[in-house]
Scaffold this motif. Structure first.
Motif, short mmCIF file in Angstrom:
data_model
loop_
_atom_site.label_atom_id
_atom_site.label_comp_id
_atom_site.label_asym_id
_atom_site.label_seq_id
_atom_site.Cartn_x
_atom_site.Cartn_y
_atom_site.Cartn_z
N PHE A 14 -3.60 1.91 -5.59
CA PHE A 14 -4.79 1.86 -4.25
C PHE A 14 -2.70 1.03 -3.21
CE2 PHE A 14 -5.25 -2.66 -6.06
CZ PHE A 14 -5.15 -3.26 -5.34
N LYS A 15 -4.12 1.60 -1.50
CA LYS A 15 -2.76 1.20 -0.51
C LYS A 15 -3.53 -0.52 -0.26
CE LYS A 15 -2.17 6.00 1.58
NZ LYS A 15 -3.09 6.63 2.98
N PRO A 16 -2.31 -1.21 0.10
CA PRO A 16 -2.88 -3.03 0.49
C PRO A 16 -4.14 -2.40 0.98
CG PRO A 16 -0.47 -2.20 0.70
CD PRO A 16 -0.99 -1.04 0.72
N ARG A 17 -5.50 -3.21 1.16
CA ARG A 17 -6.39 -3.38 2.02
C ARG A 17 -7.40 -4.90 0.71
NH1 ARG A 17 -7.57 0.45 -2.09
NH2 ARG A 17 -9.84 -0.07 -3.91
N TYR B 126 -2.53 -6.34 -10.97
CA TYR B 126 -3.14 -5.03 -10.70
C TYR B 126 -2.06 -4.22 -11.63
CZ TYR B 126 -6.13 -7.20 -7.36
OH TYR B 126 -6.94 -8.18 -7.29
N LYS B 127 -0.38 -4.21 -10.80
CA LYS B 127 -0.07 -2.81 -11.32
C LYS B 127 0.25 -3.05 -13.14
CE LYS B 127 4.60 -0.86 -11.30
NZ LYS B 127 6.10 -0.66 -9.87
N ARG C 71 -6.72 -9.43 1.18
CA ARG C 71 -6.33 -8.44 1.31
C ARG C 71 -5.21 -8.40 -0.03
NH1 ARG C 71 -1.08 -6.47 3.50
NH2 ARG C 71 -1.45 -4.18 4.25
N ARG C 72 -5.15 -7.45 -0.99
CA ARG C 72 -4.19 -7.73 -1.79
C ARG C 72 -3.56 -6.49 -2.00
NH1 ARG C 72 -6.45 -10.68 -5.89
NH2 ARG C 72 -4.28 -11.06 -6.80
N LYS C 73 -2.77 -6.29 -2.93
CA LYS C 73 -1.59 -5.46 -2.77
C LYS C 73 -1.32 -4.91 -4.60
CE LYS C 73 1.05 -6.79 0.60
NZ LYS C 73 3.11 -7.08 1.54
N TRP C 74 -1.46 -3.81 -4.41
CA TRP C 74 -0.88 -2.80 -6.44
C TRP C 74 -0.27 -3.44 -6.89
CZ3 TRP C 74 1.82 0.67 -8.29
CH2 TRP C 74 1.84 1.79 -9.29
#
Length: 556
Positions: free
Chosen positions: A233-236, A225-226, A217-220
């Protein structure tokens, strides 16, 4: 004043044993250096890795920060346990509950058990007080090269022709080369952080076909990423596999993470890089390939080779180009300084007028950059010791001239980098056959490669010590102050052994038969999935693949 070390570790498959031996000796040397309080501290503050190198980087990061005892003994340290004792073919070939046998040859669950034993076990209960290793900085930046099978989008704003004229649009590119980076501190000694890192490390090392992709699971909202302008993107969960597919040599990541630490204008003087890889760095160019006369098969092979070998392009070659340009600038700066010793004040004023007019041209739209560059260069060049000082007006002329040359050549604020590479020569290693999977078949092979890694690390350390802190123009060596390494016993072991010539014939027959059985099962599963009938599957295996696989496994 402390000196900082960034370590980048390449992909290696079973030759992770070589990298573990190299890392052990590097860490031990820095530990010994720091034991003498009269020495300036040397600290490891960046660890990056791809594939097997990423798994090693994660293991060493945890032990450096929190568990020093795990790095103290030649054959009882975390690297030796992981790569020599535990990474055995018997376990890798045995499916465990939760393994996806439809898309992998080896057991992800077995690798997870290794990670649980060496990383996550620390958090079964509340961990005891952290014991930071003497070679470790207070914070370590960890970077793992990843391949993201889902992909992440990056967009550039564009205009497109609509009914009423130009309207807003996007140019979208999906990136599959990915990474996992984090800054580890005293607050990182907990289960949540290291369960995440352990999954990332397994994904980083999930060699295609051999292992299933790992979901993470990664967060933007982070630097991966950011911070690199990915589309939000939403956490997924993403599915990750071997980072070496796109970036097998994560030196560039190490440089980027180090640059986020070295913010001062003279910090580069205290930064050193170690690049660890078991693979010989020979040319893969094919100058005789002729696309006009090559067959379809030959062309296809070369296309595939060029795609995969591009991941092996040495990032340090790019860094070397920058380094060489900076060294040339430094050499010119010294020549200009020598000339200014002979320049009168009246001549200096005239030259300053000329330089000012040129500065107005190259910094025409960047006056703020000029002041930043001059401040930085004044610190960089003003901190060096020279036999004679320049008068103030001459010194300003000197710095302005350097700024002019540097800015016009687009070099600032780039700095020369000292990079030590610890690699093996062709024929030195035991486990490099079968795409470097051979080492998994016998612990003797992995121990041999581990000892070779130790030996090559010692040789590199001795070469640094032999420099006696001498400098070439603009190049400084790590100020290591320890006795020269004595590797006579290791050299004798390697010389006596013939395991660098190991082959499948040296592996236990039971292990080879087990591998054949597993490959057969894998083939039948894939061929069924793609729609081959039972009879066709049996024919292809019995009259085609079986013989070739048996030859590969020396089961004649």
């Amino acid at each position: 004043m402390s000196y900082r070390v960034a370590v980048a570790i390449s992909g290696a498959v079973s030759l992770g044993a070589y990298e573990a031996g190299t890392m052990f000796e590097l860490v031990r040397a820095i530990d010994e250096h720091n034991a003498n309080n009269d020495n300036p501290r040397i600290e490891i503050d960046v660890l990056t890795g791809a594939s097997a190198g990423g798994m090693t980087a994660a293991l060493f990061a945890q032990k450096l920060l929190f568990d020093a005892e795990a790095l103290t003994n030649e054959t009882d340290n975390v690297g030796y346990k992981a790569w020599v004792e535990m990474a055995d073919i018997e376990g890798l070939l045995t499916p465990l509950p939760g393994d996806n046998q439809a898309n992998s040859l080896l057991s992800n669950g077995f690798v997870k058990n290794i990670a649980d034993s060496l990383i996550n076990k620390r958090y079964e209960f509340e961990p005891t007080d952290a014991n930071r290793h003497a070679a470790s900085a207070r914070e370590i930046k960890l970077g793992l090269a990843m391949s993201n099978l889902n992909g992440v989008d990056y967009q550039v704003d564009t205009f497109k022709n609509g009914v009423e004229g130009l309207t807003g649009g996007f140019f979208t590119q999906t990136r599959f080369q990915d990474r996992y980076t984090t800054t580890l501190t005293t607050t990182s000694d907990n289960k949540v952080v290291w369960e995440d890192i352990a999954i990332a490390a397994r994904g980083c090392g999930a060699f295609p076909i051999a292992f299933s992709p790992e979901p993470l699971r990664r967060k933007w909202d982070n630097d991966d990423y950011k911070g690199r302008d990915a589309v939000a993107f939403k956490p997924r969960h993403f599915s990750f596999m071997d980072g070496g597919t796109f970036n097998n040599y994560p030196l560039g990541m190490a440089v980027e993470l180090a640059d986020s630490i070295d913010l001062g204008p003279t910090d580069y003087e205290r930064r050193f890089y170690f690049y660890i890889s078991p693979n010989p760095k020979d040319s893969a160019a094919k100058p005789k390939f002729n696309g006009k006369t090559a067959s379809f098969v030959d062309t296809t092979k070369q296309m595939i080779n060029s795609v995969f070998l591009q991941s092996g392009f040495q990032e340090w070659l790019l860094e070397e180009r920058v380094t060489n340009a900076v060294l040339k600038l430094d050499a010119q700066a010294l020549k200009i300084r020598e000339q200014l010793y002979k320049t009168t004040s009246a001549e200096a004023k005239i030259k300053q007028i000329v330089i000012n007019s040129l500065l107005d041209v190259v910094y025409a739209d960047a006056k703020g950059e000029y002041f930043n560059d001059v401040s930085r260069l004044t610190l960089q060049y003003g901190s060096d010791n020279y036999e004679r000082e320049l008068p103030a007006d001459h010194f300003k002329l000197w710095i302005d001239t350097i700024a002019l040359i540097e800015h016009a050549a687009n070099l600032g604020p780039k700095n020369a980098k000292t990079i030590y590479t610890i690699t093996a020569k062709e024929g030195e290693l035991s486990g490099e056959l079968l795409g470097s999977f051979l080492g998994f078949f016998d612990q003797r092979f992995r121990h041999y490669d581990y000892e070779r890694g130790r030996l090559n690390a010692m040789r590199t350390l001795n070469s640094i010590l032999e420099q006696d802190n001498q400098e070439t123009i603009g190049v400084k060596h790590l100020p290591l102050n320890i006795p020269k390494r004595n590797y006579a016993d290791i050299q004798a072991f390697l010389d006596k052994s013939s395991l660098n010539n190991a082959s499948m014939g040296d592996v236990k027959k039971s292990s080879r038969k087990k591998a054949l059985k597993r490959i057969k099962k894998r083939f039948y599963s894939i061929s069924k999935e793609i729609g081959l009938g039972r009879f066709t599957r049996a024919m292809v295996w019995s009259y085609g693949l079986k013989k070739r696989i048996k030859l590969m496994l020396a089961l004649y």
